[in-house]
Design a protein around this motif. Structure first.
Motif, mmCIF file in Angstrom:
data_model
loop_
_atom_site.group_PDB
_atom_site.id
_atom_site.type_symbol
_atom_site.label_atom_id
_atom_site.label_comp_id
_atom_site.label_asym_id
_atom_site.label_seq_id
_atom_site.Cartn_x
_atom_site.Cartn_y
_atom_site.Cartn_z
ATOM 1 N N ILE A 1 0.842 -1.201 0.000
ATOM 2 C CA ILE A 1 0.000 0.000 0.000
ATOM 3 C C ILE A 1 0.874 1.246 0.000
ATOM 4 N N ASP A 2 0.563 2.181 -0.871
ATOM 5 C CA ASP A 2 1.289 3.445 -0.923
ATOM 6 C C ASP A 2 0.952 4.276 0.320
ATOM 7 N N SER A 3 1.729 5.306 0.576
ATOM 8 C CA SER A 3 1.439 6.191 1.710
ATOM 9 C C SER A 3 0.112 6.904 1.500
ATOM 10 N N PHE A 4 -0.520 7.274 2.593
ATOM 11 C CA PHE A 4 -1.657 8.182 2.554
ATOM 12 C C PHE A 4 -1.042 9.564 2.746
ATOM 13 N N LYS A 5 -0.777 10.242 1.662
ATOM 14 C CA LYS A 5 0.065 11.442 1.671
ATOM 15 C C LYS A 5 -0.381 12.461 2.708
ATOM 16 N N GLY A 6 0.592 12.959 3.476
ATOM 17 C CA GLY A 6 0.312 13.945 4.505
ATOM 18 C C GLY A 6 -0.387 13.380 5.726
ATOM 19 N N CYS A 7 -0.482 12.065 5.792
ATOM 20 C CA CYS A 7 -1.253 11.440 6.868
ATOM 21 C C CYS A 7 -0.477 10.274 7.500
ATOM 22 N N MET A 8 -0.261 9.215 6.722
ATOM 23 C CA MET A 8 0.429 8.028 7.219
ATOM 24 C C MET A 8 1.383 7.502 6.154
ATOM 25 N N THR A 9 2.526 6.995 6.597
ATOM 26 C CA THR A 9 3.450 6.371 5.669
ATOM 27 C C THR A 9 2.912 5.010 5.240
ATOM 28 N N SER A 10 3.506 4.480 4.181
ATOM 29 C CA SER A 10 3.131 3.144 3.721
ATOM 30 C C SER A 10 3.272 2.127 4.845
ATOM 31 N N GLU A 11 4.388 2.183 5.545
ATOM 32 C CA GLU A 11 4.642 1.232 6.621
ATOM 33 C C GLU A 11 3.600 1.355 7.732
ATOM 34 N N GLU A 12 3.204 2.582 8.049
ATOM 35 C CA GLU A 12 2.209 2.794 9.096
ATOM 36 C C GLU A 12 0.842 2.244 8.703
ATOM 37 N N VAL A 13 0.457 2.448 7.443
ATOM 38 C CA VAL A 13 -0.826 1.923 6.974
ATOM 39 C C VAL A 13 -0.830 0.402 7.040
ATOM 40 N N GLU A 14 0.236 -0.214 6.553
ATOM 41 C CA GLU A 14 0.303 -1.672 6.530
ATOM 42 C C GLU A 14 0.370 -2.250 7.937
ATOM 43 N N ASN A 15 1.095 -1.594 8.827
ATOM 44 C CA ASN A 15 1.164 -2.070 10.210
ATOM 45 C C ASN A 15 -0.189 -1.981 10.907
#
Length: 358
Positions: free
Chosen positions: A8-22
């Motif tokens: 999953i790509d980052s949610f720009k200005g919100c969460m990084t890719s790693e944060e979304v996946e975690n």
């Protein structure tokens, strides 16, 4: 359901890719399922962290100048084989300026050149350059000046390129395919997002044409209309014109480096996504590239995003399911708060993903 890939790509200005996946994988917390998190980036926000993760590199920090020539510290990466990973937005990013400060007539890519020189002096000769998220539209002139300033004054930029940097190889990572100037060029398409007025757009396009003409005479070729020359406000052009760079889809480059195609073996479901998904997602963006590769092995792909529009178009192209994690009644300014976004992801995971695993 035995194996799931999260790409999953980052949610720009919100969460990084790693944060979304975690946020998704931690909510699953199942010993009965194999979950693979692959941090993703198409060359924009989060590019450095994503590439360093898959290439087992390390982060280096150095002093550079931001788009307004203010001293800052910026990071880049070095991999075990000595490849430098440079996310240009770390030095010339839009987020380094307030809305009031943004002015692409004066914003410079000088700091990007400083990152390159620091890596060069550290022994790097191969460079992967992420071109997303810039706040500049200077055609890479600032970057070239910084490189020139680091060598003796009697050496021209052409001398430096063909003598001092002749062994350097540059790979550009971006999903932008626009030319340098013209109706689809850097100024017309992207400068308004960086604070440019109508007058500035006209002036920036004029500057780009003038610089391209002078550069064609100097180097003996013209890269201004090559796909990607307009990336990062024309920074892509400077690399193509002066360093004979190779342009790659940032998504495809990262997927290749991560061994994504091999990882698909035995996978039951791939989940991809980005901050906002619509028909433009299908124009070579990261979720589309993941979809196409997964389709070759007949693996279903779900798409999630903070917001989704034109979902019928996305479904018709092959995504098995398309989800917006944000409740329709929630305003965007609230939805992009990281803790709120994390709660929305957990709610979606509980409602839609856990049910197929149980």
């Amino acid at each position: 359901m035995n194996k799931i890939i999260l790409a999953i790509d980052s949610f720009k200005g919100c969460m990084t890719s790693e944060e979304v996946e975690n946020a998704i994988s931690s909510s699953l917390n199942s010993k009965e399922i194999e979950i693979h998190n692959i941090p993703m980036s198409d060359g924009g926000e989060g590019m450095l962290e994503a590439f360093i993760t898959v290439m087992n590199g390390m982060i280096v920090e150095t002093k550079v100048h931001d788009p307004l020539m203010r001293p800052i510290k910026a990071q880049y990466g070095i991999t075990p084989d000595g490849t430098a990973i440079i996310e240009t937005a770390k030095a010339c990013g839009l987020t380094l300026m307030t809305a009031e400060e943004r002015n692409p007539l004066i914003a410079t890519t000088y700091g990007v050149g400083e990152l390159i020189i620091h890596a060069l002096q550290g022994g790097c000769r191969n460079f992967i350059i992420g071109l997303g998220g810039s706040g500049t539209s200077d055609c890479g002139i600032g970057m070239l000046k910084a490189i020139s300033d680091s060598f003796p004054t009697e050496k021209t930029i052409k001398d430096i390129i063909y003598d001092e940097m002749r062994d350097c190889r540059f790979t550009l990572a971006s999903d932008v395919r626009n030319p340098l100037y013209g109706p689809e060029g850097a100024a017309q398409i992207f400068a308004p997002q960086k604070g440019a007025t109508e007058y500035m757009v006209v002036e920036l396009d004029k500057r780009a044409i003038e610089f391209a003409n002078k550069s064609a005479i100097l180097i003996g070729k013209d890269s201004s209309q090559e796909p990607g020359a307009g990336a990062a406000g024309g920074l892509g052009y400077a690399f193509l014109q002066y360093f004979n760079a190779t342009f790659r889809s940032g998504a495809d480059l990262l997927l290749d480096l991560s061994g994504f195609d091999s990882l698909l073996n035995g996978t039951d479901l791939v989940i991809t996504g980005e901050g906002h998904a619509d028909a433009q997602t299908l124009m070579g963006k990261l979720p589309e590239r993941i979809l196409r590769r997964s389709q070759l092995q007949n693996i279903p792909v779900w798409l999630i995003a903070g917001r989704v529009s034109q979902s019928n178009k996305l479904l018709s192209e092959g995504f098995q399911r398309v989800y917006s994690i944000t409740p329709e009644c929630m305003p965007t300014e609230k939805a992009v708060i990281p803790d709120i976004a994390r709660e929305n992801i957990k709610r979606w995971t509980d409602a839609h993903l856990l049910s197929i695993i149980r």
